[in-house]
Design a protein around this motif. Structure first.
Motif, PDB file in Angstrom:
ATOM      1  N   ARG A   1      11.539  26.062  37.648  1.00  0.00           N
ATOM      2  CA  ARG A   1      12.094  25.406  38.840  1.00  0.00           C
ATOM      3  C   ARG A   1      12.287  26.411  39.976  1.00  0.00           C
ATOM      4  N   SER A   2      12.725  27.624  39.628  1.00  0.00           N
ATOM      5  CA  SER A   2      12.921  28.655  40.649  1.00  0.00           C
ATOM      6  C   SER A   2      11.588  29.026  41.296  1.00  0.00           C
TER       7      SER A   2
ATOM      8  N   LEU B   1      11.827  20.415  26.274  1.00  0.00           N
ATOM      9  CA  LEU B   1      12.937  21.218  26.789  1.00  0.00           C
ATOM     10  C   LEU B   1      12.535  22.045  27.997  1.00  0.00           C
ATOM     11  N   ARG B   2      11.236  22.292  28.177  1.00  0.00           N
ATOM     12  CA  ARG B   2      10.781  23.055  29.341  1.00  0.00           C
ATOM     13  C   ARG B   2      10.959  22.281  30.629  1.00  0.00           C
ATOM     14  N   ALA B   3      11.313  20.996  30.523  1.00  0.00           N
ATOM     15  CA  ALA B   3      11.600  20.193  31.717  1.00  0.00           C
ATOM     16  C   ALA B   3      13.086  20.154  32.021  1.00  0.00           C
ATOM     17  N   GLY B   4      13.898  20.908  31.258  1.00  0.00           N
ATOM     18  CA  GLY B   4      15.337  20.905  31.483  1.00  0.00           C
ATOM     19  C   GLY B   4      16.057  20.021  30.488  1.00  0.00           C
ATOM     20  N   LEU B   5      17.382  19.980  30.587  1.00  0.00           N
ATOM     21  CA  LEU B   5      18.204  19.234  29.644  1.00  0.00           C
ATOM     22  C   LEU B   5      18.614  17.898  30.265  1.00  0.00           C
ATOM     23  N   THR B   6      17.932  16.835  29.868  1.00  0.00           N
ATOM     24  CA  THR B   6      18.225  15.484  30.319  1.00  0.00           C
ATOM     25  C   THR B   6      18.250  14.556  29.107  1.00  0.00           C
ATOM     26  N   GLU B   7      18.624  13.302  29.327  1.00  0.00           N
ATOM     27  CA  GLU B   7      18.623  12.345  28.212  1.00  0.00           C
ATOM     28  C   GLU B   7      17.233  12.218  27.606  1.00  0.00           C
ATOM     29  N   GLU B   8      16.217  12.134  28.453  1.00  0.00           N
ATOM     30  CA  GLU B   8      14.855  11.940  27.956  1.00  0.00           C
ATOM     31  C   GLU B   8      14.356  13.165  27.188  1.00  0.00           C
ATOM     32  N   THR B   9      14.533  14.364  27.759  1.00  0.00           N
ATOM     33  CA  THR B   9      14.044  15.564  27.075  1.00  0.00           C
ATOM     34  C   THR B   9      14.827  15.832  25.800  1.00  0.00           C
TER      35      THR B   9
ATOM     36  N   VAL C   1      18.960  27.930  16.206  1.00  0.00           N
ATOM     37  CA  VAL C   1      18.259  26.831  16.871  1.00  0.00           C
ATOM     38  C   VAL C   1      18.802  26.646  18.285  1.00  0.00           C
ATOM     39  N   ALA C   2      20.116  26.781  18.459  1.00  0.00           N
ATOM     40  CA  ALA C   2      20.709  26.682  19.792  1.00  0.00           C
ATOM     41  C   ALA C   2      20.181  27.789  20.700  1.00  0.00           C
ATOM     42  N   ARG C   3      19.988  28.976  20.123  1.00  0.00           N
ATOM     43  CA  ARG C   3      19.436  30.069  20.916  1.00  0.00           C
ATOM     44  C   ARG C   3      18.005  29.758  21.332  1.00  0.00           C
ATOM     45  N   PHE C   4      17.230  29.173  20.429  1.00  0.00           N
ATOM     46  CA  PHE C   4      15.867  28.749  20.754  1.00  0.00           C
ATOM     47  C   PHE C   4      15.882  27.740  21.901  1.00  0.00           C
ATOM     48  N   VAL C   5      16.766  26.741  21.825  1.00  0.00           N
ATOM     49  CA  VAL C   5      16.867  25.732  22.882  1.00  0.00           C
ATOM     50  C   VAL C   5      17.266  26.400  24.199  1.00  0.00           C
ATOM     51  N   SER C   6      18.199  27.332  24.149  1.00  0.00           N
ATOM     52  CA  SER C   6      18.659  28.012  25.360  1.00  0.00           C
ATOM     53  C   SER C   6      17.519  28.776  26.030  1.00  0.00           C
ATOM     54  N   VAL C   7      16.653  29.407  25.217  1.00  0.00           N
ATOM     55  CA  VAL C   7      15.510  30.126  25.785  1.00  0.00           C
ATOM     56  C   VAL C   7      14.588  29.161  26.521  1.00  0.00           C
ATOM     57  N   GLN C   8      14.338  27.993  25.937  1.00  0.00           N
ATOM     58  CA  GLN C   8      13.487  27.005  26.607  1.00  0.00           C
ATOM     59  C   GLN C   8      14.115  26.531  27.912  1.00  0.00           C
ATOM     60  N   LEU C   9      15.424  26.342  27.916  1.00  0.00           N
ATOM     61  CA  LEU C   9      16.110  25.916  29.143  1.00  0.00           C
ATOM     62  C   LEU C   9      16.061  27.016  30.197  1.00  0.00           C
ATOM     63  N   GLU C  10      16.127  28.272  29.767  1.00  0.00           N
ATOM     64  CA  GLU C  10      15.998  29.376  30.717  1.00  0.00           C
ATOM     65  C   GLU C  10      14.595  29.398  31.321  1.00  0.00           C
TER      66      GLU C  10
END
Length: 401
Positions: A182-183, A57-65, A167-176
């Motif tokens: 990336r920034s 998830l640290r690579a962003g939200l894509t099909e592969e990740t 769990v969604a909050r955990f995923v959101s933190v990784q996406l942040e």
């Protein structure tokens, strides 16, 4: 504490309640393997599973990740099925009941618009399909919904609603954290482009003028300088990687100094003392040349006679120590402080603050430039470069924290 560990702790700790609940249902004392009580075992399993789901998830939200993380996330919830979506489609489905994809997307319009979770019944005519109920938990980054986590189960469960939200909050933190990565990358790339823009105009003009002056009087010298110029420009505008080796950076610096010496002649002398063992050390791309250019500028401008620049690179245990020293006009320490703080733009735009910022971003604040100077006393710039490879430092600092 590193961003990864902070993100993991912030998002994973609320999962322990769900982990404890799942542990009570699935763990037997005899299977603990020395880990202690069932609660301790459930806690360990929850954190371990969360840590395995985080890297993709640290690579962003894509099909592969999404595909790589979904199985771990479903294990956290203990559900029959789980899917991850973006704002338009299902990215991955893990578990049974994949034929519910279309129905799931029909129910996502509200949660994706409002950012609020929902639970709803699923219609299914397949007698052997255990999926009859779904929980939607939006995935948000900077208050914007990027997608959703959908957990599917045979029946309603208040515990699953809470657990899915955590769990969604955990995923959101990784996406942040992925967005922060990336920034940071975009910032470094922008700073390198800005540094190239600062160096190129006056340097290119002066170099070409010097080369042109030798065309008639010494064609062979002009040819040699043109090759030096081409090699330096090729290195400065390369596009592969944010890091280079000290050997490559010093080699590019020699091309630069050859052109500068051709321009100033006997007014400039340079002494190099380089320890061979530090040549493979990695450092951010285009860090040393701006410091040498700064030494040339402050060593010759406003001063009659010669300027001597001394460049050393020594082994200092776990670090390589690079020192660039000139005997020029020096600078007021307070003015230098304001330049490094970004409060004042340096004349000529040599890029000391640019290099200082990038070193601090990569290695930490304690590895910024150390500059000793005073009016009329020259300038001495020290750069401390850790010997670990790019990317390894984050793990090292994580262990230390």
């Amino acid at each position: 504490m590193s961003g990864f560990l902070a993100g993991l702790c912030a998002a994973a700790l609320p999962l322990l309640a769900a982990g404890y609940w799942l542990g009570r249902r699935t763990t037997r004392p005899q299977s603990l393997g020395g880990l202690g009580t069932p609660v301790e075992h459930a806690t360990f399993q929850t954190l371990h599973t969360a840590s395995l789901a985080a890297p993709p998830l640290r690579a962003g939200l894509t099909e592969e990740t999404a595909r790589k993380a979904a199985r771990r996330l479903r294990s956290l919830l203990g559900t029959d099925a789980l899917c991850l979506t973006d704002d338009t489609r299902v990215l991955t489905w893990d578990g049974v009941g994949a034929h519910h994809r279309g129905e799931i997307m029909e129910h996502l319009t509200g949660p994706l618009e409002t950012g609020r979770g929902e639970a709803f019944r699923l219609t299914c005519r397949a007698p052997d399909c255990p999926v009859r109920w779904a929980v939607v938990a939006p995935l948000t980054v900077d208050d914007r919904v990027h997608g959703a986590l959908v957990a599917c189960a045979p029946r309603e469960s208040a515990v699953l609603v809470r657990a899915a939200a955590e769990v969604a909050r955990f995923v959101s933190v990784q996406l942040e954290l992925a967005e922060l990565d990336r920034s940071r990358t975009r910032l470094i790339e922008a700073e390198i482009k800005a540094l190239r823009a600062q160096i190129s105009p006056h340097f290119i003009f002066n170099s070409l003028a010097v080369i042109a002056s030798f065309v008639r009087t010494d064609p062979e010298r002009a040819r040699e300088l043109l090759l030096e110029f081409a090699d330096f420009i090729r290195y400065s505008f390369r596009r592969h990687g944010d890091f280079t080796t000290l050997a490559d950076e010093l080699h590019a610096m020699e091309h630069y100094l050859a052109l500068v010496r051709a321009r100033f002649g006997d007014r400039l002398t340079v002494t190099l003392q380089i320890a061979p063992e530090v040549l493979p050390v990695s450092l951010p791309f285009l860090c040393l040349q701006p410091l040498v250019e700064n030494a040339v500028k402050h060593g010759l401008e406003g001063k009659t006679g010669t300027c001597h620049i001394r460049i050393t690179a020594q082994d200092a245990g776990s670090e390589a120590l690079v020192v660039i020293e000139d005997d020029g006009v020096g600078m007021d320490p307070e003015l230098l402080r304001r330049i490094l703080a970004g409060e004042v733009s340096p004349s000529g735009g040599i890029g000391l603050s640019n290099v200082d910022d990038r070193l601090r971003q990569v290695y930490g604040d304690d590895h910024g430039l150390v500059i000793e100077t005073a009016p009329g006393a020259g300038m001495k710039i020290t750069v401390r470069l850790p010997k670990y490879q790019p990317g390894v430092h984050s793990a090292t600092r994580l262990i230390e924290s």
